[in-house]
Scaffold this motif. Structure first.
Motif, mmCIF file in Angstrom:
data_model
loop_
_atom_site.group_PDB
_atom_site.id
_atom_site.type_symbol
_atom_site.label_atom_id
_atom_site.label_comp_id
_atom_site.label_asym_id
_atom_site.label_seq_id
_atom_site.Cartn_x
_atom_site.Cartn_y
_atom_site.Cartn_z
ATOM 1 N N SER A 39 0.860 -1.169 0.000
ATOM 2 C CA SER A 39 0.000 0.000 0.000
ATOM 3 C C SER A 39 0.899 1.221 0.000
ATOM 4 C CB SER A 39 -0.923 -0.020 1.222
ATOM 5 O OG SER A 39 -1.950 0.929 1.061
ATOM 6 N N ARG A 40 0.338 2.339 -0.423
ATOM 7 C CA ARG A 40 1.133 3.558 -0.575
ATOM 8 C C ARG A 40 1.774 4.010 0.735
ATOM 9 N NH1 ARG A 40 -2.264 8.936 -1.930
ATOM 10 N NH2 ARG A 40 -3.438 7.997 -0.227
ATOM 11 N N SER A 41 1.025 3.930 1.833
ATOM 12 C CA SER A 41 1.515 4.512 3.092
ATOM 13 C C SER A 41 1.932 3.444 4.098
ATOM 14 C CB SER A 41 0.419 5.384 3.715
ATOM 15 O OG SER A 41 -0.624 4.553 4.190
ATOM 16 N N THR A 60 6.953 -1.504 -1.892
ATOM 17 C CA THR A 60 6.678 -0.896 -3.204
ATOM 18 C C THR A 60 5.857 -1.830 -4.095
ATOM 19 O OG1 THR A 60 8.652 -1.811 -4.247
ATOM 20 C CG2 THR A 60 8.913 0.329 -3.143
#
Ligand code: NAP
Length: 311
Positions: A39-41, A60
């Motif tokens: 996930s992005r965060s 990533t």
């Protein structure tokens, strides 16, 4: 009897409501051997670990897809192109890449150029959701008795399409194949414009000065309650939907406004017959939806989720 393993290694890019539901259902049914997620965060990645939604959680998208047989991109539509660009060089030959975006033509336009030859790109859209977001909101039963629309390119590998269709069917969904453009037109009228109407009416009601906020809340059972639920849907996702499906939404809004003008005229002229005919027709449509199992005649609130039983 256990479900057959359809994909060895599933990579989930984005684990919110939809990605989190896919992870839970795939795990519960034993459809994949390994789930790797990202996930992005960092807070969301940490939450995925805490919830045990994946066997591996990586930092990533590029790392997530290495060796994956099925890559499901479950991020907002506007982010799909950048994800495709990042994962493109790391995809395994023969892998299948799909997504779950609520608009298809724009996603195909943004993702397809980054998917290398030898990788099957089969976009999809599970027509199922709630107004909640994030990894905690997902649940394995989300796709039961819902439709999943796949929009493969005309020259797609049929075996790959069938395998992905079987993945969705195993979740309890029915699968339909159509072109991205047709998908966007259908969803504009069945989902996107209704959401816009909900966002609009809730804003209108709360902007009124004649009616107090407490009156709106008190009497919201009169239809308004369902609008407030829909209008609580994720702002990022819906911003992206309207930006990505602009043409189809504008076309449907044009028709909608013409029809609304007809109803407005009937009210102004006291044309009870026209109003009755219209309402009788829409009642029949609603009953048809219930009969096909797309909704229940029971009130919406407190409806228990069906249980996903491991077969
Ligand atoms: P969600 O619960 O908000 O989860 C979104 C996921 O995408 C999170 O992992 C989030 O990461 C990540 N993300 C957000 N912005 C990003 C960006 N700019 N770049 C990369 N990653 C990003 O969303 P969702 O409801 O599951 O929706 C995901 C997709 O499913 C959307 O394309 C939507 O159109 C489609 N869909 C939604 C529904 C529905 O009812 N919600 C129904 C059908 C299809 P962080 O948390 O780490 O920021």
């Amino acid at each position: 009897m256990a479900s057959p393993v359809l994909f060895d290694r599933l990579a989930l890019i984005g684990v919110g409501l939809i990605g989190g539901s896919i992870a839970r259902a795939a795990r519960a049914l034993g459809l994949v051997r390994t789930i790797v997620a990202t996930s992005r965060s960092e807070p969301t990645r940490q939450r995925i670990r805490e919830l045990g939604l994946a066997d591996e959680v990586v930092d990533t998208s590029a790392a997530a897809v290495v060796g994956a047989d099925l890559v499901m991109v479950c991020v907002p539509i506007g982010a799909c192109g950048a994800v495709a660009k990042e994962i493109g060089p790391h995809l395994k030959p023969g892998a299948t890449v799909s997504d779950v975006g609520s608009v298809k033509a724009a996603v195909v336009r943004d993702m397809a150029p980054h998917i290398p030859a030898g990788v099957h790109f089969i976009p999809g859209h599970p027509v199922a959701g709630t107004e909640d977001s994030g990894p905690d909101s997902g649940f394995a039963e989300l796709f039961i008795n819902r439709w999943c629309i796949l929009t493969p390119p005309k020259d797609a590998d049929q075996a790959a399409v069938e395998r992905l269709a079987n993945f969705w069917k195993a979740f309890g969904a029915s699968v339909e194949i159509m072109s991205p453009e047709h998908h966007d037109l259908v969803l504009a009228v069945t989902s996107h414009v209704p959401h816009l109407i909900a966002y609009n009416i809730v804003g209108t009601a709360f902007d009124l000065r004649l009616i107090t906020e407490s009156e709106i809340l008190k009497y919201s059972a009169g239809g308004f309650r369902d609008f407030t639920r829909i209008a609580a849907s994720d702002p990022t996702m819906w911003r992206d939907v309207f930006l990505a499906n602009k043409e189809a939404v504008l076309e449907m809004l044009g028709t909608f406004n013409e029809d609304l003008s007809k109803l407005t005229r009937a009210i102004r002229r006291g044309d009870g017959e026209a109003l009755f005919e219209h309402f009788a027709r829409t009642r029949a449509i609603r009953r048809g939806i219930v009969e096909t199992g797309q909704d229940s005649a029971a009130p919406d609130f407190g409806r228990p989720h069906e249980q996903l039983t491991k077969k």
